[in-house]
Write an enzyme that holds these catalytic residues in place. Structure first.
Site, PDB file in Angstrom:
ATOM      1  N   LYS A  20       1.208  -2.426   9.987  1.00 11.40           N
ATOM      2  CA  LYS A  20       1.153  -3.757   9.373  1.00 11.40           C
ATOM      3  C   LYS A  20       2.015  -4.731  10.161  1.00 11.40           C
ATOM      4  CE  LYS A  20       0.643  -2.229   4.538  1.00 11.40           C
ATOM      5  NZ  LYS A  20      -0.660  -2.880   4.250  1.00 11.40           N
ATOM      6  N   ARG A  24      -6.379   5.372  -0.919  1.00 12.78           N
ATOM      7  CA  ARG A  24      -7.603   6.046  -1.381  1.00 12.78           C
ATOM      8  C   ARG A  24      -7.621   7.509  -0.939  1.00 12.78           C
ATOM      9  NH1 ARG A  24     -11.058   1.646   1.836  1.00 12.78           N
ATOM     10  NH2 ARG A  24      -9.182   0.485   1.266  1.00 12.78           N
TER      11      ARG A  24
HETATM   12  N1  BES Z   1      -0.785  -0.971  -0.105  1.00 12.60           N
HETATM   13  C1  BES Z   1      -1.798  -1.690   0.578  1.00 12.60           C
HETATM   14  C2  BES Z   1      -2.463  -2.753  -0.289  1.00 12.60           C
HETATM   15  C3  BES Z   1      -1.652  -3.959  -0.643  1.00 12.60           C
HETATM   16  C4  BES Z   1      -1.737  -5.094   0.138  1.00 12.60           C
HETATM   17  C5  BES Z   1      -0.862  -3.993  -1.773  1.00 12.60           C
HETATM   18  C6  BES Z   1      -1.026  -6.219  -0.215  1.00 12.60           C
HETATM   19  C7  BES Z   1      -0.145  -5.113  -2.117  1.00 12.60           C
HETATM   20  C8  BES Z   1      -0.234  -6.231  -1.339  1.00 12.60           C
HETATM   21  C9  BES Z   1      -2.896  -0.729   1.037  1.00 12.60           C
HETATM   22  O1  BES Z   1      -2.474   0.543   1.386  1.00 12.60           O
HETATM   23  C10 BES Z   1      -3.511  -1.326   2.245  1.00 12.60           C
HETATM   24  O2  BES Z   1      -2.839  -1.421   3.240  1.00 12.60           O
HETATM   25  N2  BES Z   1      -4.775  -1.706   2.157  1.00 12.60           N
HETATM   26  C11 BES Z   1      -5.465  -2.286   3.243  1.00 12.60           C
HETATM   27  C12 BES Z   1      -6.837  -1.654   3.329  1.00 12.60           C
HETATM   28  C13 BES Z   1      -7.592  -2.020   4.578  1.00 12.60           C
HETATM   29  C14 BES Z   1      -6.920  -1.434   5.784  1.00 12.60           C
HETATM   30  C15 BES Z   1      -9.012  -1.500   4.443  1.00 12.60           C
HETATM   31  C16 BES Z   1      -5.575  -3.787   2.998  1.00 12.60           C
HETATM   32  O3  BES Z   1      -5.761  -4.196   1.845  1.00 12.60           O
HETATM   33  O4  BES Z   1      -5.437  -4.531   3.951  1.00 12.60           O
HETATM   34 MN    MN Z   2      -1.890   0.678   3.400  1.00 18.34          MN
END
Ligand code: BES
Ligand code: MN
Ligand code: ZN
Length: 505
Positions: A280, A354
């Site tokens: 990230k 997931r």
């Molecule tokens: N924990 C994150 C989701 C999240 C994002 C929670 C912002 C709270 C605030 C999750 O694990 C994630 O990184 N999801 C990705 C999925 C994508 C890579 C398909 C996302 O939402 O960007």
């Molecule tokens: Mn994630």
């Protein structure tokens, strides 16, 4: 860390207001409120309430506030906060909950430790619901998020909360509110913990202690047992970290369960989400310490269920690990084999929630649950779709989704159903495995749910995406900044209400 919440004693009473054993009165008032039988309240305020009404300084508009002293012979309370409720016929339990939090926080600010809240009659909210909501709100106010500050400004706490209703002192409702709010505060405290403190092992240890104290059966599966169960998706995520994963299994087995149903609750327990190799950006990455909020919600809901003796058996499962980009981390393109045997092509290591949930849902099914709900901070896409006040609901059949939605409404955790049409499955097509773990930007919250659906078997199942609702960026008069504890009361209300769903399918 110092104490972050305290649970006051909460009682319900019908005693005359002047005799209430409190320093501080919280007086909810409707618009155009003549105080019916309670006009002595205005006299005790030295007429300041009616004077403010006349001046137009206070009108009982929702969340409007007025402070007055209270005086007069034989009045125990010394001071009062009058809080607006809006029109009497439009009252909701959530408004009462917030009014009670506003009152509780105001009392703490003025260092009053003993407060009383008046339950005013409205045709729109039954008295027992009103008493519960006021108790919840007051206990939710007894939370402080600044746990690691070393400055010694001592925090003032509420130690006694009395809910006063004119006719009916519903002690059970007050107790229900106290327990539900205490469990919400526990979840908030866990989610606010930094990732270096709350590692997967620490989370599992604390879960075990908290759950045992609530008389739940606890089992913690370590990395060896997880490997023996062939949970390839959970192990895949855990590979990138030097902290080993855990699987927390909690059981509530009432002697005389009213129903054959077994409610399975599964919560995402990523104690820190860096994204892994698909790392990230650094801006706001610190927030990813709350990525175990779904797991905390399941743990704390299970505690509430046990303490309030819900009429249905429940099993709580929390897969917990870090998502880190270590030297042994899973890589984009890797293939994982789930415990169920299905294969997954990992296109993005940041779609880790997931993966761990899929194996945990399979495990819940193998333990015999009949109804499934999972809770997870799963997708940024859900935040884009619904904002930060509403959680997304996905699942089937629609009647089960509606049960969960109604439970969330009662709980004050707002949620809304999202579509899960079969065509969305195309988003997860893989050239070499059964499916991928990412479906691209369009419909990102939905493709995540489609992935989870693969692991729900044919059970009634609901997925609650709390990515937007688990964390409050800004403080509100009724909510501190930081972890919200969303989901705890929804899941507990669902279990408490099993009579209305356990014999349906
Ligand atoms: N924990 C994150 C989701 C999240 C994002 C929670 C912002 C709270 C605030 C999750 O694990 C994630 O990184 N999801 C990705 C999925 C994508 C890579 C398909 C996302 O939402 O960007
Ligand atoms: Mn994630
Ligand atoms: Zn995550």
């Amino acid at each position: 860390m110092h104490t972050v919440y305290k649970t006051p004693a909460v009682t319900a009473t019908t005693r005359p207001i002047r005799d209430l054993d409190a320093d501080f009165l919280v007086i909810p008032v409707f618009e155009n409120d003549d105080l019916n039988g309670e006009r002595e309240l205005d006299r005790a305020s030295g007429g300041e309430y009616s004077a403010a009404l006349l001046r137009g300084a206070f009108a009982g508009k929702l969340y409007e506030q007025l402070f007055t002293p209270i005086s007069g012979d034989r009045w125990k309370p010394r001071s009062a906060l009058w809080v607006g409720l809006g029109p009497r016929t439009e009252l909701t339990a959530e408004q009462l909950r917030r009014v009670a939090t506003i009152g509780g926080l105001a009392a703490r600010q003025r260092r009053f430790g003993r407060i009383a809240l008046l339950a005013r009659w409205s045709p729109a909210v039954p008295v027992s619901r009103a008493v519960q909501a006021l108790a919840e709100g007051a206990v939710l106010a007894n939370y402080e998020g600044t746990s690691y500050k070393t400055s010694d400004d001592s925090i003032a706490w509420l130690d006694r909360v009395e809910i006063r209703a004119a006719r009916d002192a519903d002690a059970k409702a007050a107790e229900r509110g106290r327990v539900l709010a205490e469990c919400t505060n526990v979840a908030r405290a866990l989610s606010n913990e930094p990732g270096n403190v709350l590692t997967p092992r620490e989370f599992a240890d604390r879960a075990a202690k908290l759950a045992r104290a609530a008389d739940l059966k606890v089992e913690i599966l370590d990395e060896k047992k997880i490997a023996a169960l062939k949970m390839g998706m959970l192990m895949g995520v855990a590979r990138g970290s030097s902290e080993p994963p855990r699987l927390v299994v909690l059981r509530y087995e009432p002697k005389k369960a009213a129903h054959k149903a077994v409610l399975g609750l599964v919560g995402k327990g990523i104690t820190f989400d860096t994204g892994g190799i698909s790392i990230k950006p650094s801006e706001n990455m610190d927030k990813m310490k709350d990525d175990m909020s779904g797991g905390a919600a399941v743990l704390c809901a299970m505690m509430a269920v046990a303490r309030l003796r819900a009429p249905v058996r429940c099993i709580g499962i929390i897969p917990t690990t870090e998502n880190m980009p270590g030297g042994r981390a899973m890589k984009p393109g890797d293939i994982l084999t789930s415990a169920e045997g299905k294969t997954v092509e990992v296109l993005n290591t940041d779609a880790e929630g997931r993966l761990i949930l899929g194996d945990a849902m399979w495990y819940a099914r193998s333990l015999g649950v009949t109804h499934l709900v999972d809770v997870a901070t799963l997708t940024g896409a859900c935040v884009v779709a619904l904002g930060k006040t509403t959680s997304g609901l996905f699942g089937r059949p629609a009647t089960w989704v509606e049960q969960v939605r109604r439970a969330s409404e009662r709980a004050g955790d707002r949620s809304w159903p999202m579509p899960l049409f079969d065509d969305y499955k195309d988003l997860l097509k893989s050239d070499i495995a059964d499916f991928t773990n990412t479906g691209g930007r369009a419909g990102g919250a939905i493709s995540a749910a489609v992935f989870l659906k693969e692991f729900a078997g044919d059970l009634p199942w609901v997925h609650m995406d709390i990515a937007g609702t688990a964390w409050a960026e800004e403080p509100r008069p009724y909510q501190p900044k930081g972890a919200t504890g969303v989901g705890v009361r929804t899941l507990a209300e669902l279990a408490l209400d099993a009579d209305s769903w356990a014999n349906l399918r």
